[in-house]
Design an enzyme around this catalytic site. Sequence first.
Site, PDB file in Angstrom:
ATOM      1  N   ARG A 117      -4.098   2.046   3.786  1.00 23.31           N
ATOM      2  CA  ARG A 117      -3.443   0.849   4.328  1.00 23.31           C
ATOM      3  C   ARG A 117      -4.223   0.347   5.533  1.00 23.31           C
ATOM      4  O   ARG A 117      -5.312  -0.160   5.385  1.00 23.31           O
ATOM      5  CB  ARG A 117      -1.984   1.159   4.657  1.00 23.31           C
ATOM      6  N   LYS A 152       7.554  19.543   5.120  1.00 20.54           N
ATOM      7  CA  LYS A 152       8.222  18.239   5.154  1.00 20.54           C
ATOM      8  C   LYS A 152       9.623  18.390   4.587  1.00 20.54           C
ATOM      9  O   LYS A 152       9.840  19.200   3.685  1.00 20.54           O
ATOM     10  CB  LYS A 152       7.451  17.209   4.325  1.00 20.54           C
ATOM     11  N   HIS A 156       2.756   2.102  -3.823  1.00 19.27           N
ATOM     12  CA  HIS A 156       2.224   3.152  -4.705  1.00 19.27           C
ATOM     13  C   HIS A 156       1.976   2.586  -6.107  1.00 19.27           C
ATOM     14  O   HIS A 156       0.965   2.875  -6.740  1.00 19.27           O
ATOM     15  CB  HIS A 156       3.226   4.302  -4.853  1.00 19.27           C
ATOM     16  N   SER A 199       7.054   4.575   2.455  1.00 17.36           N
ATOM     17  CA  SER A 199       8.330   5.187   2.057  1.00 17.36           C
ATOM     18  C   SER A 199       9.221   5.370   3.285  1.00 17.36           C
ATOM     19  O   SER A 199      10.435   5.159   3.226  1.00 17.36           O
ATOM     20  CB  SER A 199       8.090   6.545   1.402  1.00 17.36           C
TER      21      SER A 199
HETATM   22  P1  ADP Z   1       1.484  11.362   1.770  1.00 16.96           P
HETATM   23  O1  ADP Z   1       2.575  12.120   2.453  1.00 16.96           O
HETATM   24  O2  ADP Z   1       0.523  12.222   1.022  1.00 16.96           O
HETATM   25  O3  ADP Z   1       0.780  10.328   2.633  1.00 16.96           O
HETATM   26  P2  ADP Z   1       2.734   9.097   0.462  1.00 16.96           P
HETATM   27  O4  ADP Z   1       3.683   9.119  -0.678  1.00 16.96           O
HETATM   28  O5  ADP Z   1       3.218   8.547   1.748  1.00 16.96           O
HETATM   29  O6  ADP Z   1       2.253  10.598   0.603  1.00 16.96           O
HETATM   30  O7  ADP Z   1       1.424   8.307   0.061  1.00 16.96           O
HETATM   31  C1  ADP Z   1       0.626   8.705  -1.034  1.00 16.96           C
HETATM   32  C2  ADP Z   1      -0.654   7.867  -1.053  1.00 16.96           C
HETATM   33  O8  ADP Z   1      -0.313   6.504  -1.296  1.00 16.96           O
HETATM   34  C3  ADP Z   1      -1.423   7.875   0.266  1.00 16.96           C
HETATM   35  O9  ADP Z   1      -2.805   7.834  -0.035  1.00 16.96           O
HETATM   36  C4  ADP Z   1      -0.998   6.599   0.945  1.00 16.96           C
HETATM   37  O10 ADP Z   1      -1.975   6.122   1.838  1.00 16.96           O
HETATM   38  C5  ADP Z   1      -0.841   5.677  -0.267  1.00 16.96           C
HETATM   39  N1  ADP Z   1       0.072   4.568  -0.005  1.00 16.96           N
HETATM   40  C6  ADP Z   1       1.331   4.632   0.460  1.00 16.96           C
HETATM   41  N2  ADP Z   1       1.875   3.395   0.605  1.00 16.96           N
HETATM   42  C7  ADP Z   1       0.911   2.516   0.206  1.00 16.96           C
HETATM   43  C8  ADP Z   1       0.821   1.089   0.148  1.00 16.96           C
HETATM   44  N3  ADP Z   1       1.821   0.296   0.549  1.00 16.96           N
HETATM   45  N4  ADP Z   1      -0.321   0.535  -0.320  1.00 16.96           N
HETATM   46  C9  ADP Z   1      -1.352   1.345  -0.676  1.00 16.96           C
HETATM   47  N5  ADP Z   1      -1.352   2.692  -0.624  1.00 16.96           N
HETATM   48  C10 ADP Z   1      -0.234   3.279  -0.183  1.00 16.96           C
END
Ligand code: ADP
Length: 165
Positions: free
Chosen positions: A91, A41, A17, A129
């Site tokens: 990703r 969630k 992130h 995460s």
């Molecule tokens: P959500 O539940 O909305 O997917 P996340 O916190 O998992 O929330 O992810 C928020 C955003 O960050 C999403 O667009 C996700 O694809 C992106 N994201 C998460 N991990 C990574 C990473 N390692 N590299 C790039 N983008 C990421």
Amino acid sequence: MIHAVYPGSFDPITNGHLDIIRRATKIFSKLTVAVLVNPQKKPLLTLHERKQLIRESIQQFDANIVVDSFYGLLVDYAEKINAHAILRGLRAVSDFEFEFQLSLMNQRLNPRINTVYLMASADLTYLSSGLVKEICSLGGDIKDFVPPGAVELLNSKLATDPSQG
Ligand code: ADP
């Protein structure tokens, strides 16, 4: 000024992130990192903890970043805060189908707001995460994957050894 909103669960914020946030600050003049309050969630961290970790870890950036949370439709929230774009990270191929559907629906709901994607950096594309929480709960070291505050918090919440109890 171009203002983008970066929505997500951030449970917890990871270096993946943070990489997206760092790169986005070079493109947008203002970024709102918005934690989604999703009753469907069950997050490990409270909303307050997630926002606090984001606040701590973005201090390294000299940029116009706001940390907020929202409930309800993302496009309505984006409209309310006068954001011009939604930012998401992509990703692997596995993210694509869901994100494609989401962006088409958001476009339908509010054609004024476009979704912009940044591809994950190659060395962070495996990071999520969910995986970090799993590694931590199994006693693995997560310091290379999340900011220091998150290491401490996740260890205190997850690192127990059920075989001892
Ligand atoms: P959500 O539940 O909305 O997917 P996340 O916190 O998992 O929330 O992810 C928020 C955003 O960050 C999403 O667009 C996700 O694809 C992106 N994201 C998460 N991990 C990574 C990473 N390692 N590299 C790039 N983008 C990421």
